[in-house]
Scaffold this motif. Structure first.
Motif, PDB file in Angstrom:
ATOM      1  N   ARG A   1      15.853 -28.529 -12.101  1.00 58.30           N
ATOM      2  CA  ARG A   1      16.947 -28.153 -12.983  1.00 58.30           C
ATOM      3  C   ARG A   1      17.971 -28.857 -13.797  1.00 58.30           C
ATOM      4  O   ARG A   1      17.866 -29.342 -15.102  1.00 58.30           O
ATOM      5  CB  ARG A   1      17.664 -26.165 -13.313  1.00 58.30           C
ATOM      6  CG  ARG A   1      18.136 -26.460 -14.463  1.00 58.30           C
ATOM      7  CD  ARG A   1      18.908 -25.571 -14.705  1.00 58.30           C
ATOM      8  NE  ARG A   1      20.407 -25.728 -13.815  1.00 58.30           N
ATOM      9  CZ  ARG A   1      21.281 -26.232 -13.865  1.00 58.30           C
ATOM     10  NH1 ARG A   1      21.420 -26.988 -15.069  1.00 58.30           N
ATOM     11  NH2 ARG A   1      22.176 -26.697 -13.393  1.00 58.30           N
ATOM     12  N   GLN A   2      18.492 -29.463 -12.480  1.00 61.91           N
ATOM     13  CA  GLN A   2      19.717 -30.863 -12.908  1.00 61.91           C
ATOM     14  C   GLN A   2      18.961 -31.957 -13.797  1.00 61.91           C
ATOM     15  O   GLN A   2      19.854 -32.910 -14.120  1.00 61.91           O
ATOM     16  CB  GLN A   2      20.061 -30.917 -11.364  1.00 61.91           C
ATOM     17  CG  GLN A   2      20.911 -30.070 -10.956  1.00 61.91           C
ATOM     18  CD  GLN A   2      20.023 -28.264 -10.301  1.00 61.91           C
ATOM     19  OE1 GLN A   2      19.198 -28.310  -9.732  1.00 61.91           O
ATOM     20  NE2 GLN A   2      21.070 -27.642  -9.527  1.00 61.91           N
ATOM     21  N   THR A   3      18.205 -32.355 -13.053  1.00 61.07           N
ATOM     22  CA  THR A   3      16.672 -33.320 -13.538  1.00 61.07           C
ATOM     23  C   THR A   3      16.718 -33.312 -15.233  1.00 61.07           C
ATOM     24  O   THR A   3      17.348 -34.412 -15.999  1.00 61.07           O
ATOM     25  CB  THR A   3      15.508 -33.410 -13.194  1.00 61.07           C
ATOM     26  OG1 THR A   3      15.839 -33.547 -11.549  1.00 61.07           O
ATOM     27  CG2 THR A   3      14.611 -34.498 -13.304  1.00 61.07           C
ATOM     28  N   ILE A   4      16.645 -32.074 -15.153  1.00 57.27           N
ATOM     29  CA  ILE A   4      16.085 -31.723 -17.364  1.00 57.27           C
ATOM     30  C   ILE A   4      17.466 -32.355 -17.707  1.00 57.27           C
ATOM     31  O   ILE A   4      17.420 -33.028 -18.645  1.00 57.27           O
ATOM     32  CB  ILE A   4      15.483 -30.934 -17.210  1.00 57.27           C
ATOM     33  CG1 ILE A   4      14.153 -30.172 -15.762  1.00 57.27           C
ATOM     34  CG2 ILE A   4      15.591 -30.202 -18.787  1.00 57.27           C
ATOM     35  CD1 ILE A   4      12.925 -31.035 -17.088  1.00 57.27           C
ATOM     36  N   ASN A   5      18.511 -31.366 -16.945  1.00 54.65           N
ATOM     37  CA  ASN A   5      20.162 -31.212 -17.293  1.00 54.65           C
ATOM     38  C   ASN A   5      20.256 -33.294 -17.974  1.00 54.65           C
ATOM     39  O   ASN A   5      21.248 -33.693 -18.508  1.00 54.65           O
ATOM     40  CB  ASN A   5      20.799 -30.901 -17.122  1.00 54.65           C
ATOM     41  CG  ASN A   5      22.538 -30.823 -17.358  1.00 54.65           C
ATOM     42  OD1 ASN A   5      23.043 -31.379 -17.196  1.00 54.65           O
ATOM     43  ND2 ASN A   5      22.829 -29.643 -18.335  1.00 54.65           N
ATOM     44  N   ALA A   6      20.274 -34.370 -16.587  1.00 50.83           N
ATOM     45  CA  ALA A   6      20.549 -35.150 -16.560  1.00 50.83           C
ATOM     46  C   ALA A   6      19.691 -35.912 -18.242  1.00 50.83           C
ATOM     47  O   ALA A   6      20.133 -36.799 -18.759  1.00 50.83           O
ATOM     48  CB  ALA A   6      20.524 -35.399 -15.395  1.00 50.83           C
TER      49      ALA A   6
ATOM     50  N   SER B   1      11.894 -27.299 -16.086  1.00 47.36           N
ATOM     51  CA  SER B   1      11.748 -28.255 -14.702  1.00 47.36           C
ATOM     52  C   SER B   1      10.472 -27.275 -13.705  1.00 47.36           C
ATOM     53  O   SER B   1      10.143 -28.224 -13.355  1.00 47.36           O
ATOM     54  CB  SER B   1      13.190 -27.549 -13.720  1.00 47.36           C
ATOM     55  OG  SER B   1      13.384 -26.934 -13.665  1.00 47.36           O
ATOM     56  N   LYS B   2       9.998 -26.496 -13.909  1.00 43.14           N
ATOM     57  CA  LYS B   2       9.004 -26.030 -12.924  1.00 43.14           C
ATOM     58  C   LYS B   2       8.278 -26.111 -13.135  1.00 43.14           C
ATOM     59  O   LYS B   2       7.438 -26.800 -12.250  1.00 43.14           O
ATOM     60  CB  LYS B   2       9.164 -23.963 -12.837  1.00 43.14           C
ATOM     61  CG  LYS B   2      10.322 -23.499 -11.739  1.00 43.14           C
ATOM     62  CD  LYS B   2       9.993 -22.325 -11.723  1.00 43.14           C
ATOM     63  CE  LYS B   2      11.838 -21.632 -11.430  1.00 43.14           C
ATOM     64  NZ  LYS B   2      11.366 -20.281 -11.372  1.00 43.14           N
ATOM     65  N   ARG B   3       7.715 -26.277 -15.065  1.00 42.73           N
ATOM     66  CA  ARG B   3       6.607 -26.707 -15.053  1.00 42.73           C
ATOM     67  C   ARG B   3       6.312 -28.390 -14.783  1.00 42.73           C
ATOM     68  O   ARG B   3       4.937 -28.838 -14.390  1.00 42.73           O
ATOM     69  CB  ARG B   3       6.375 -26.565 -16.586  1.00 42.73           C
ATOM     70  CG  ARG B   3       6.286 -25.038 -17.308  1.00 42.73           C
ATOM     71  CD  ARG B   3       6.231 -24.992 -17.772  1.00 42.73           C
ATOM     72  NE  ARG B   3       6.191 -23.596 -18.441  1.00 42.73           N
ATOM     73  CZ  ARG B   3       6.255 -23.814 -19.905  1.00 42.73           C
ATOM     74  NH1 ARG B   3       6.167 -24.126 -21.419  1.00 42.73           N
ATOM     75  NH2 ARG B   3       6.337 -21.985 -20.893  1.00 42.73           N
ATOM     76  N   CYS B   4       7.307 -29.119 -14.715  1.00 45.52           N
ATOM     77  CA  CYS B   4       7.302 -30.251 -14.265  1.00 45.52           C
ATOM     78  C   CYS B   4       7.041 -30.794 -12.806  1.00 45.52           C
ATOM     79  O   CYS B   4       7.307 -32.400 -12.869  1.00 45.52           O
ATOM     80  CB  CYS B   4       8.346 -30.941 -15.384  1.00 45.52           C
ATOM     81  SG  CYS B   4       8.201 -30.989 -17.211  1.00 45.52           S
ATOM     82  N   GLY B   5       7.558 -29.590 -12.167  1.00 44.25           N
ATOM     83  CA  GLY B   5       7.660 -29.771 -11.081  1.00 44.25           C
ATOM     84  C   GLY B   5       9.528 -30.779 -10.648  1.00 44.25           C
ATOM     85  O   GLY B   5       8.966 -32.012  -9.543  1.00 44.25           O
ATOM     86  N   VAL B   6      10.787 -30.963 -11.103  1.00 42.86           N
ATOM     87  CA  VAL B   6      11.643 -31.125 -11.047  1.00 42.86           C
ATOM     88  C   VAL B   6      12.747 -30.665 -11.305  1.00 42.86           C
ATOM     89  O   VAL B   6      12.538 -29.328 -11.186  1.00 42.86           O
ATOM     90  CB  VAL B   6      11.417 -32.523 -11.837  1.00 42.86           C
ATOM     91  CG1 VAL B   6      10.883 -33.537 -11.673  1.00 42.86           C
ATOM     92  CG2 VAL B   6      11.954 -31.834 -13.930  1.00 42.86           C
TER      93      VAL B   6
ATOM     94  N   GLN C   1      15.651 -24.900 -19.311  1.00 45.24           N
ATOM     95  CA  GLN C   1      15.720 -25.768 -18.616  1.00 45.24           C
ATOM     96  C   GLN C   1      15.171 -25.328 -17.423  1.00 45.24           C
ATOM     97  O   GLN C   1      14.375 -26.146 -16.560  1.00 45.24           O
ATOM     98  CB  GLN C   1      16.996 -26.249 -18.250  1.00 45.24           C
ATOM     99  CG  GLN C   1      18.068 -27.106 -19.324  1.00 45.24           C
ATOM    100  CD  GLN C   1      19.262 -27.454 -18.849  1.00 45.24           C
ATOM    101  OE1 GLN C   1      19.800 -27.188 -17.741  1.00 45.24           O
ATOM    102  NE2 GLN C   1      19.932 -28.537 -19.826  1.00 45.24           N
ATOM    103  N   GLU C   2      15.466 -24.220 -16.449  1.00 51.71           N
ATOM    104  CA  GLU C   2      14.946 -23.715 -15.096  1.00 51.71           C
ATOM    105  C   GLU C   2      13.259 -23.752 -15.705  1.00 51.71           C
ATOM    106  O   GLU C   2      12.197 -24.426 -14.770  1.00 51.71           O
ATOM    107  CB  GLU C   2      15.334 -22.613 -15.092  1.00 51.71           C
ATOM    108  CG  GLU C   2      14.676 -21.851 -13.407  1.00 51.71           C
ATOM    109  CD  GLU C   2      15.507 -22.983 -12.264  1.00 51.71           C
ATOM    110  OE1 GLU C   2      14.569 -22.997 -11.140  1.00 51.71           O
ATOM    111  OE2 GLU C   2      16.552 -23.933 -12.904  1.00 51.71           O
TER     112      GLU C   2
END
Length: 65
Positions: free
Chosen positions: A27-32, A20-25, A16-17
């Protein structure tokens, strides 16, 4: 909408981390998003799809009634 982000991310061995870095958000956003607690913006949906090698239509599936 349901999504296949978690399954595709795990298939590719991406955390997830990392996603998230690749998408610019965060990790919590990916989790949600993976837990259907947050619907991403259209631009984020396209970034997620690109990073996972899918189309947005393949990534997000309408929920069955």
């Amino acid at each position: 909408m349901e999504n296949v982000i978690r399954n595709k991310r795990k298939e590719k061995g991406i955390s997830q981390e990392e996603l998230s870095k690749r998408c610019g958000v965060s990790r919590q956003t990916i989790n949600a998003i993976e837990n259907d607690k947050y619907d991403p913006t259209l631009s984020l949906a396209f970034r997620l799809a690109r990073e996972l090698g899918l189309t947005v239509d393949e990534l997000f599936i309408p929920k069955e009634s």
